[in-house]
Design an enzyme around this catalytic site. Structure first.
Site, PDB file in Angstrom:
ATOM      1  N   ARG A  69      -8.384  -1.047   4.031  1.00 15.72           N
ATOM      2  CA  ARG A  69      -8.310   0.075   3.719  1.00 15.72           C
ATOM      3  C   ARG A  69      -6.195  -0.174   3.341  1.00 15.72           C
ATOM      4  O   ARG A  69      -5.924  -0.024   2.360  1.00 15.72           O
ATOM      5  CB  ARG A  69      -7.963   1.556   4.787  1.00 15.72           C
ATOM      6  CG  ARG A  69      -9.187   1.660   4.925  1.00 15.72           C
ATOM      7  CD  ARG A  69      -8.547   3.117   5.496  1.00 15.72           C
ATOM      8  NE  ARG A  69      -8.202   4.074   4.855  1.00 15.72           N
ATOM      9  CZ  ARG A  69      -7.492   5.080   5.316  1.00 15.72           C
ATOM     10  NH1 ARG A  69      -7.457   5.722   7.136  1.00 15.72           N
ATOM     11  NH2 ARG A  69      -6.311   6.294   4.708  1.00 15.72           N
ATOM     12  N   ARG A 121      -5.334  10.323   4.078  1.00 18.29           N
ATOM     13  CA  ARG A 121      -4.259  11.950   3.463  1.00 18.29           C
ATOM     14  C   ARG A 121      -3.398  11.883   2.892  1.00 18.29           C
ATOM     15  O   ARG A 121      -2.905  12.699   2.572  1.00 18.29           O
ATOM     16  CB  ARG A 121      -3.498  11.327   5.557  1.00 18.29           C
ATOM     17  CG  ARG A 121      -4.381  11.131   7.085  1.00 18.29           C
ATOM     18  CD  ARG A 121      -3.181  11.153   8.152  1.00 18.29           C
ATOM     19  NE  ARG A 121      -1.728  12.240   7.634  1.00 18.29           N
ATOM     20  CZ  ARG A 121      -2.233  13.258   8.465  1.00 18.29           C
ATOM     21  NH1 ARG A 121      -3.691  13.858   8.888  1.00 18.29           N
ATOM     22  NH2 ARG A 121      -1.821  14.287   8.690  1.00 18.29           N
ATOM     23  N   ARG A 160      -0.584  14.480  13.388  1.00 23.24           N
ATOM     24  CA  ARG A 160       0.437  13.950  12.065  1.00 23.24           C
ATOM     25  C   ARG A 160       0.673  15.536  10.814  1.00 23.24           C
ATOM     26  O   ARG A 160      -0.013  15.632   9.934  1.00 23.24           O
ATOM     27  CB  ARG A 160       0.066  12.844  11.073  1.00 23.24           C
ATOM     28  CG  ARG A 160      -0.174  11.663  12.532  1.00 23.24           C
ATOM     29  CD  ARG A 160      -1.201  10.447  11.017  1.00 23.24           C
ATOM     30  NE  ARG A 160      -0.152   9.932   9.388  1.00 23.24           N
ATOM     31  CZ  ARG A 160      -0.539   9.267   9.311  1.00 23.24           C
ATOM     32  NH1 ARG A 160      -1.846   8.694   9.468  1.00 23.24           N
ATOM     33  NH2 ARG A 160       0.397   8.777   7.603  1.00 23.24           N
ATOM     34  N   LYS A 185       0.686  -1.384  -0.276  1.00 20.82           N
ATOM     35  CA  LYS A 185       0.046  -0.056   0.334  1.00 20.82           C
ATOM     36  C   LYS A 185       0.770   1.261   0.291  1.00 20.82           C
ATOM     37  O   LYS A 185       0.230   2.161  -0.828  1.00 20.82           O
ATOM     38  CB  LYS A 185      -0.780   0.002   1.334  1.00 20.82           C
ATOM     39  CG  LYS A 185      -1.605   1.063   1.378  1.00 20.82           C
ATOM     40  CD  LYS A 185      -2.734   1.306   2.450  1.00 20.82           C
ATOM     41  CE  LYS A 185      -1.623   2.096   4.046  1.00 20.82           C
ATOM     42  NZ  LYS A 185      -1.333   2.951   4.060  1.00 20.82           N
ATOM     43  N   ASN A 186       2.255   1.235   0.886  1.00 21.55           N
ATOM     44  CA  ASN A 186       2.963   2.837   0.884  1.00 21.55           C
ATOM     45  C   ASN A 186       3.583   2.574  -0.193  1.00 21.55           C
ATOM     46  O   ASN A 186       4.447   3.469  -0.051  1.00 21.55           O
ATOM     47  CB  ASN A 186       3.213   2.463   2.557  1.00 21.55           C
ATOM     48  CG  ASN A 186       2.267   2.444   3.845  1.00 21.55           C
ATOM     49  OD1 ASN A 186       0.816   3.314   3.665  1.00 21.55           O
ATOM     50  ND2 ASN A 186       1.762   2.377   4.734  1.00 21.55           N
ATOM     51  N   CYS A 218      -6.526  12.343  12.870  1.00 23.34           N
ATOM     52  CA  CYS A 218      -6.267  11.215  12.928  1.00 23.34           C
ATOM     53  C   CYS A 218      -5.725  10.232  14.064  1.00 23.34           C
ATOM     54  O   CYS A 218      -4.957  10.690  14.859  1.00 23.34           O
ATOM     55  CB  CYS A 218      -4.570  11.008  11.834  1.00 23.34           C
ATOM     56  SG  CYS A 218      -4.674   9.227  11.811  1.00 23.34           S
ATOM     57  N   ASP A 262       4.177   0.907  12.750  1.00 22.07           N
ATOM     58  CA  ASP A 262       3.041  -0.064  11.912  1.00 22.07           C
ATOM     59  C   ASP A 262       2.969  -1.255  11.796  1.00 22.07           C
ATOM     60  O   ASP A 262       1.979  -2.240  11.537  1.00 22.07           O
ATOM     61  CB  ASP A 262       2.950   0.334   9.927  1.00 22.07           C
ATOM     62  CG  ASP A 262       3.046   0.965   9.373  1.00 22.07           C
ATOM     63  OD1 ASP A 262       3.300   1.565   8.174  1.00 22.07           O
ATOM     64  OD2 ASP A 262       2.552   1.829  10.545  1.00 22.07           O
TER      65      ASP A 262
HETATM   66  C1  EPZ Z   1       3.776   6.632   6.955  1.00 21.82           C
HETATM   67  O1  EPZ Z   1       2.988   8.214   6.969  1.00 21.82           O
HETATM   68  C2  EPZ Z   1       3.191   5.700   6.521  1.00 21.82           C
HETATM   69  N1  EPZ Z   1       1.482   5.731   4.929  1.00 21.82           N
HETATM   70  C3  EPZ Z   1       1.929   5.261   7.794  1.00 21.82           C
HETATM   71  O2  EPZ Z   1       1.184   4.272   7.413  1.00 21.82           O
HETATM   72  C4  EPZ Z   1       3.609   4.959   8.172  1.00 21.82           C
HETATM   73  O3  EPZ Z   1       2.866   4.750   9.939  1.00 21.82           O
HETATM   74  C5  EPZ Z   1       4.960   6.037   7.951  1.00 21.82           C
HETATM   75  O4  EPZ Z   1       4.945   6.732   7.690  1.00 21.82           O
HETATM   76  C6  EPZ Z   1       5.973   5.928   9.675  1.00 21.82           C
HETATM   77  O5  EPZ Z   1       6.396   4.851   8.320  1.00 21.82           O
HETATM   78  C7  EPZ Z   1       2.055   5.893   3.767  1.00 21.82           C
HETATM   79  O6  EPZ Z   1       3.507   6.159   3.035  1.00 21.82           O
HETATM   80  C8  EPZ Z   1       0.955   6.459   3.148  1.00 21.82           C
HETATM   81  P1  EPZ Z   1       5.837  10.527   8.763  1.00 21.82           P
HETATM   82  P2  EPZ Z   1       3.745   9.255   6.862  1.00 21.82           P
HETATM   83  O7  EPZ Z   1       5.676  11.644   7.770  1.00 21.82           O
HETATM   84  O8  EPZ Z   1       4.504   9.167   5.399  1.00 21.82           O
HETATM   85  C9  EPZ Z   1       5.738  13.604  12.148  1.00 21.82           C
HETATM   86  C10 EPZ Z   1      -0.290   2.826   7.701  1.00 21.82           C
HETATM   87  O9  EPZ Z   1      -0.867   1.952   9.044  1.00 21.82           O
HETATM   88  N2  EPZ Z   1       5.883  14.815  10.976  1.00 21.82           N
HETATM   89  O10 EPZ Z   1       6.691   9.761   8.456  1.00 21.82           O
HETATM   90  O11 EPZ Z   1       2.809  10.285   6.886  1.00 21.82           O
HETATM   91  C11 EPZ Z   1       4.872  13.237  12.135  1.00 21.82           C
HETATM   92  O12 EPZ Z   1       3.928  13.594  12.924  1.00 21.82           O
HETATM   93  C12 EPZ Z   1       0.050   4.217   7.215  1.00 21.82           C
HETATM   94  O13 EPZ Z   1      -0.175   1.829   6.404  1.00 21.82           O
HETATM   95  C13 EPZ Z   1       6.115  16.423  10.974  1.00 21.82           C
HETATM   96  O14 EPZ Z   1       6.152  16.779  11.635  1.00 21.82           O
HETATM   97  O15 EPZ Z   1       4.376   9.601   8.092  1.00 21.82           O
HETATM   98  C14 EPZ Z   1       5.942  11.309  12.570  1.00 21.82           C
HETATM   99  O16 EPZ Z   1       5.591  11.826  13.875  1.00 21.82           O
HETATM  100  C15 EPZ Z   1      -0.538   4.870   8.844  1.00 21.82           C
HETATM  101  N3  EPZ Z   1       5.731  16.526  10.165  1.00 21.82           N
HETATM  102  C16 EPZ Z   1       6.798  11.260  12.364  1.00 21.82           C
HETATM  103  O17 EPZ Z   1       7.716  12.698  11.476  1.00 21.82           O
HETATM  104  C17 EPZ Z   1       5.208  16.345   8.861  1.00 21.82           C
HETATM  105  O18 EPZ Z   1       5.382  17.771   8.230  1.00 21.82           O
HETATM  106  C18 EPZ Z   1       6.664  10.138  10.994  1.00 21.82           C
HETATM  107  O19 EPZ Z   1       5.765  10.802   9.816  1.00 21.82           O
HETATM  108  C19 EPZ Z   1       5.677  15.109   8.010  1.00 21.82           C
HETATM  109  C20 EPZ Z   1       5.891  14.158   9.675  1.00 21.82           C
END
Ligand code: EPZ
Length: 418
Positions: A397, A92, A121, A22-23, A116, A305
């Site tokens: 999903r 998202r 996020r 998916k990701n 979320c 995850d």
């Molecule tokens: C990706 O989400 C995945 N989703 C998530 O999978 C996964 O949990 C996550 O990466 C972490 O591995 C997809 O790839 C579609 P991040 P993403 O930006 O990109 C902070 C699932 O279950 N952050 O890497 O949204 C954020 O709050 C889903 O399949 C900021 O502060 O996660 C978090 O604490 C759930 N500012 C950390 O970084 C930003 O602009 C990592 O989030 C962006 C992120």
């Protein structure tokens, strides 16, 4: 709405094939915006999120066909750069069109993702990066508006390692003027899959898989020809735990050992048997599972995850486990549901202290998010008695027919209308 019913106590045995990730497929679909023409993706999982992204691309003017794991996306006549709230609020990851739309049309209007279930996020890093590449950014009426007749390369230092942030800025800079460097970039295998695909389209990306990625802007990209989406390491991990928690013996085909080091290391540490075989991994257990501590980290650390699924397994392990969540500190909604099944879990800050109990007992439960729903399915497989899981739309999903595949592997699992 549907719910899933499980009669626990059945061993999970046999062979299962892992679907496309998916990701990985979501950013790959967004990448097709960047090249005018028909792109083809293979090994595309049949997920609700994939259908949402397909609908979004259609709203933007693309023609999308999807059948038997093969998806074609024809972006020739795309003429719209607005991603509406009604779609973005359901997923998202829709924010992944922000970069490619700005790169292709010089502007974009994308609904700002809202709250979320797994916690805070923000997307500040996505916007910071686009500003460094020269885009004006405005937030109005709940929408992000970008404006950049031509994006220009630059150095983007991420404050946090962000997966979709890294992907969005790669997608924004492949057609930009000059060179872009991403510092503290995410190293996830899904980022690598995107970079490999873009390079096949004619991009010039190096350093992916490390925290410093360099993108040399090119004038034009060609459509993606026959790209095979990488296997889903989180789906594979979920099946691994299904085998261990039911004292099963399962061969998992088409999963990449090299992408799953942190999880495999922990499963071996607690007493599971894992063997590499041609085309995949064999995972089995005699039921003697020890406790362990887990700290979620960016790749190659332990994936957030897989935290919920691991909590289920530690709920009946021998001893005390501490699971610390550093990526989404509040990602523990599943803990309350597992307690309903008899688990002994205390939340302390961004950690869960899990004291292993003899066994879980079936109960009615409610899914709150994608991975939480998987953790409840695993709990139901290992529990005595009957478990009901409502709101399983969360599961659909991100898992391609999980319950049907588990039934083939020996589980007593079915769906009923709520
Ligand atoms: C990706 O989400 C995945 N989703 C998530 O999978 C996964 O949990 C996550 O990466 C972490 O591995 C997809 O790839 C579609 P991040 P993403 O930006 O990109 C902070 C699932 O279950 N952050 O890497 O949204 C954020 O709050 C889903 O399949 C900021 O502060 O996660 C978090 O604490 C759930 N500012 C950390 O970084 C930003 O602009 C990592 O989030 C962006 C992120």
């Amino acid at each position: 709405m549907e719910k899933i019913i499980i009669e626990g106590g059945k061993k999970i045995e046999g062979e299962v094939t892992v679907s496309g990730a998916k990701n990985a497929v979501l950013p790959l679909m967004a990448a097709c915006i960047l090249a005018e023409g028909k792109s083809t993706l293979r090994n595309v999982p049949d997920l609700a999120d994939v259908r949402t992204m397909a609908k979004l691309l259609q709203i933007l003017g693309a023609e999308v066909e999807f059948e038997n794991g093969v998806m074609t996306i024809d972006s020739s006549n795309m003429n719209n750069w607005v991603a509406p709230y009604d779609l973005v609020k359901t997923m998202r990851a829709s924010v992944l069109v922000l970069g490619p739309l700005t790169a292709r049309f010089g502007r974009a209007r994308v609904s700002l993702p809202g709250g979320c279930a797994i916690g805070e996020r923000p997307i500040d890093q996505h916007l910071k990066g686009l500003e460094i590449l020269g885009s004006e950014i405005e937030i109005e009426e709940g929408y992000i508006e970008t404006n950049a007749p031509k994006l220009k390369g630059g150095i983007i230092p991420f404050d946090v390692s962000t997966v979709t942030g890294t992907e969005n800025l790669i997608l924004s800079s492949v057609l930009a003027e000059g060179e872009t460097m991403l510092l503290n970039a995410a190293c996830e295998p899904e980022v690598t899959d995107l970079a490999l695909a873009l390079n096949e389209m004619g991009a010039d990306i190096t350093g992916f898989g490390t925290d410093i990625i360099t993108i040399k802007g090119v004038g034009k990209l060609s459509p993606l020809v026959d790209y095979e989406v990488m296997p889903d390491r989180i789906e594979a991990g979920t099946y691994m735990i299904a085998s261990v928690i039911t004292k099963g013996d399962l061969f998992i085909r088409n999963c990449r050992f090299e992408n799953m080091g942190a999880l495999i290391g922990k499963l071996i540490e607690i007493g599971a048997h894992i063997k590499r075989e041609d085309g995949g991994l064999r995972v089995s257990s005699n039921g003697e599972i020890r406790s362990t501590d887990i700290t979620t980290l960016p790749y190659p650390g332990f994936p957030t995850d897989m935290q919920a699924q691991m909590m289920t397994l530690m709920s009946t392990a021998d001893g005390l486990s501490v699971l610390t969540e550093t990526i989404f500190p509040q990602r523990f909604l599943h803990a309350g549901e597992l307690r309903r099944m008899g688990a002994d879990i205390k939340l302390v800050g961004n950690s869960a202290v899990v004291r292993g109990v003899q066994g879980l007992s079936g109960a009615p439960t409610m899914a709150s998010d994608l991975r939480a729903s998987a953790s409840l399915v695993l709990a139901g497989l290992g529990a005595t008695g009957r478990t009901e899981i409502s709101r399983v739309y969360h599961l659909d999903r991100g898992y391609d027919k999980l319950d049907e595949k588990l039934e083939i592997l020996g589980a007593r699992i079915w769906r009923e209308k709520e």
